[in-house]
Design an enzyme around this catalytic site. Structure first.
Site, PDB file in Angstrom:
ATOM      1  N   CYS A 200      24.550 -17.873 -12.826  1.00 17.73           N
ATOM      2  CA  CYS A 200      25.170 -17.407 -14.068  1.00 17.73           C
ATOM      3  C   CYS A 200      26.421 -16.549 -13.829  1.00 17.73           C
ATOM      4  O   CYS A 200      27.420 -16.691 -14.549  1.00 17.73           O
ATOM      5  CB  CYS A 200      24.146 -16.667 -14.917  1.00 17.73           C
ATOM      6  N   HIS A 313      27.019 -11.057 -18.908  1.00 13.64           N
ATOM      7  CA  HIS A 313      27.499 -10.538 -17.623  1.00 13.64           C
ATOM      8  C   HIS A 313      29.020 -10.347 -17.695  1.00 13.64           C
ATOM      9  O   HIS A 313      29.717 -11.104 -18.384  1.00 13.64           O
ATOM     10  CB  HIS A 313      27.235 -11.550 -16.494  1.00 13.64           C
TER      11      HIS A 313
END
Ligand SMILES: NC(=O)c1ccc[n+]([C@@H]2O[C@H](COP(=O)([O-])OP(=O)(O)OC[C@H]3O[C@@H](n4cnc5c(N)ncnc54)[C@H](OP(=O)(O)O)[C@@H]3O)[C@@H](O)[C@H]2O)c1
Length: 402
Positions: A200, A313
């Site tokens: 990710c 993120h």
């Protein structure tokens, strides 16, 4: 030939599996029919089976295998890890995207059997994952961890199911495409029943690095990540909530998911430590970046940090390029990049942040400036919802390309 096809009654899944992996014994089905079908499709034959439309298909021989792009009208889909943080996103993403879903099967561990999840206003019963879970399933999205993938992906493939796997188990296998559709979508066509979804943090960072690479040729990057707790699954989300509540009430709460309390803290530690001192997560940006960008000399030195953010993120990147760069050119490139939005008005306090990017499909990039330590360098900041672009959305985009 058309008569043969009409009478063949080949189950569509076996048909696809056979064409995707004619060299793999377990998945070949009936090799003779495969070859006949291959010839037939070159003659623009139309397959009479219910959901497969060979009229739009393209077929080409390669040294390794025959690949067929069969355009299906509807898919029977399974989500493995349906009750998890990524699994829940799959149902939402599949509801709003274009992948035609005929039916959906929700799979999880024994403890979740009997629970329900919602899909298009209907309750879907969660079933315990087992050896027969992939009967009549065309596509399975796996997000239940590496061990489950290691055991059940081969079982699914044997059943003729095409797997898109979110774990890191198969990402670096040579015969498994590792795909970000905006970057190497074409690699999907090389698949043999299994496609891997990237890490990710890597996915979010590459969404900005790759368009700049196309324009200026990236040599190496230094990066630091700011990773949300949802990257560690539902238990980590629950733990942060509990720790925040406990701290506000002046009580202690247990530390289970991470080695230390994550609330009001940052941990320079994501994934296991390797020899040499980097963590496994930190090395993924280099290894997966090389594979996705088809750039074997790409180098990335990364420090991954867990922060007390629930979702999305962020990565601070310093990148060095072959060609001379300017901020104006870089902004122009980034503004046009698919799946990315330029949010870069520092004078107005506009820059990407987890809170503004959470729940969004597109990643955001900002704080673009000339790097003061590199010759041809840029510094920038990219944020992206890792449950979406780093997991469920990217996986569904892959399925849409098949
Ligand atoms: N979270 C992210 O941002 C992210 C991003 C990219 C990739 N990934 C990858 O996606 C996977 C799942 O992550 P997650 O964050 O969604 O984790 P999670 O919230 O902990 O969910 C894990 C899921 O796996 C299921 N599961 C666990 N053991 C199982 C078993 N023995 N049999 C069947 N199902 C089982 C769980 O079912 P029960 O509820 O029944 O236990 C749950 O549905 C991991 O491989 C992770 O590395 C995650």
């Amino acid at each position: 030939m058309a008569d043969f096809l009409r009478d063949a009654e080949i189950p569509e899944r076996c048909f696809i599996a056979a064409l995707l992996g004619p060299d793999s014994e377990a998945r070949t089905g009936d090799r003779k029919r495969t070859n006949l079908l291959a010839v037939a499709s070159q003659c623009q034959a139309l397959i009479p089976n219910r959901n497969v439309d060979l009229g739009l298909a393209t077929l080409h021989r390669s040294t390794a295998a025959l690949h067929l792009a069969a355009v299906k009208k509807e898919y029977h889909v399974a989500v493995v890890g349906a009750t998890g943080a990524v699994g829940a996103e799959f149902f939402r993403v599949l509801e709003r995207r274009n992948l035609p879903v005929a039916s959906i099967r929700a799979l999880a561990s024994e403890k979740s059997a009997g629970k329900t999840v919602e899909f298009r206003g209907q309750r879907v019963a969660v079933e315990e994952l087992g050896e027969n879970s992939f009967d009549k399933i065309d596509i399975a999205f796996f997000s239940a961890g590496g061990e489950i993938s290691r055991k059940f992906v081969p079982i699914a493939r044997k059943a003729g199911t095409i797997v898109i796997d979110n774990s890191s188990t198969f990402r670096m296998d040579l015969d498994v495409p590792l795909v970000i559709p905006e970057i190497n979508g074409r690699d999907v066509k090389q698949h043999r029943g299994l496609i891997a979804n990237p890490n990710c943090t890597t996915a979010v960072a590459l969404m900005a690095i790759y368009p700049l690479h196309r324009a200026f040729g990236v040599r190496r990057v230094f990066a630091a990540s700011y990773q949300a707790v949802s990257g560690s699954g539902q238990r980590a989300i629950d733990e942060l909530k509990e720790q925040v509540a406990a701290t506000m009430q002046d009580r202690r709460s247990p530390v289970q998911v991470y080695p230390y309390q994550i609330a009001f803290n940052v941990l320079p530690h994501v994934d296991i430590f390797l020899e040499g001192g980097y963590t496994k997560e930190e090395m993924k940006m280099q290894s997966e970046g090389r594979k996705i960008m088809h750039l074997p000399e790409f180098r990335a030195s990364v420090t991954c940090v867990r922060v007390p953010v629930y979702r999305a993120h962020s990565v601070a990147v310093n990148a060095e390029f072959e060609k001379k760069v300017s901020v104006e050119q870089a902004r122009e490139v980034l503004a046009k990049a698919p799946g990315l939005e330029l949010v870069d008005e520092p004078q107005k306090n506009r820059y990407p942040m987890p809170l503004t990017v959470a729940g969004k499909d597109n990643c955001e990039v900002g704080r673009v400036r000339l790097d003061c330590a590199f010759e041809n360098g840029l510094a920038f900041w990219v944020s992206g919802d890792q449950l979406l672009k780093g997991a469920a959305l990217n996986a569904v985009q892959i399925a849409e390309l098949m």
